[in-house]
Motif scaffolding. Sequence first.
Motif: not given
Length: 218
Positions: A91, A94, A76, A80
Motif C-alpha cells: 500500500s 499503491n 500490480p 507489490a
Amino acid sequence: MVPASRGQWFVIMRLPIASRHTGRPAAFNPWILPDRAFTVLYGCPELPRLSHYFLPRILLNQGRVLYLDGANQISPLLIARFARERGLDPSAFNTLIRVSRAFTCFQLTELIRRVPKILEAFAADVLIVTALPDLFFDEDVRDREARASFEHALEGLLEIAMLPISIAVFSDATSFKTKRRDFFQELCKQASQVLRVEARSDSELSFSCEKTAPLLPQ
C-alpha cells in the motif's frame, strides 16, 4: 559509461537490485529519469515491462507516478513485490501511483489530453506512457485518422512538457513493419532525450543515448 559523440553516451547495466536507498548516486544511472525532461526509451519488445524498474526509486522518494498503459503491461503484483523486497507494505507504493489503461490509439490520445486535468487532483511528479506510437500502427485504423490522433497526442505531450513533471515514453515502435514509422521519428524529434535500450546476454541491458538536450528551467 562510454562517451560517444557530443551529447551521447553508452552504458551497460543489469536490472536494478532491491534497495531502500533513496539518494541520487554519484555515478550516472540510466534507471533514474531526469527531472523535467521528455524522454523516449525504445529498442526492445520488453520495454513496457522494463518501465516497472524505474518506479521503485521514484516511489521510495514519495514521488507520484501517473501511468498511461497503452501496452496493457502494468503489473500490480510486480509493484507489490518491489515494495515487499524493500520491507514495505504494498500500500505504501499503491497510493503513489495511478494507472489508466488504453486499448486503442484514440483512447491513448484522450488520456494524454486529459493529463493536465488529472494533475489537478493527482499531483504526479512523473508521467509514464507505454505503446506510443505503437498503438497508432493498428492497420484497422485508417492512415488519416491515425495520423490526426497521433498529432493530437503529441501536441498534448508537448503541453505537458511545459509543466513541472518528468515524461517517459516506453515504445516498441521499431519492431513494427509499418509505413507510419515517421510517427516514431516525429516523437523522437520532439523529445529532449532519446535512449535506445537493447537486451544483451546474462540479463544485461545496454543503454545508448542518441539525443539529449538541456533540461527545462526549474
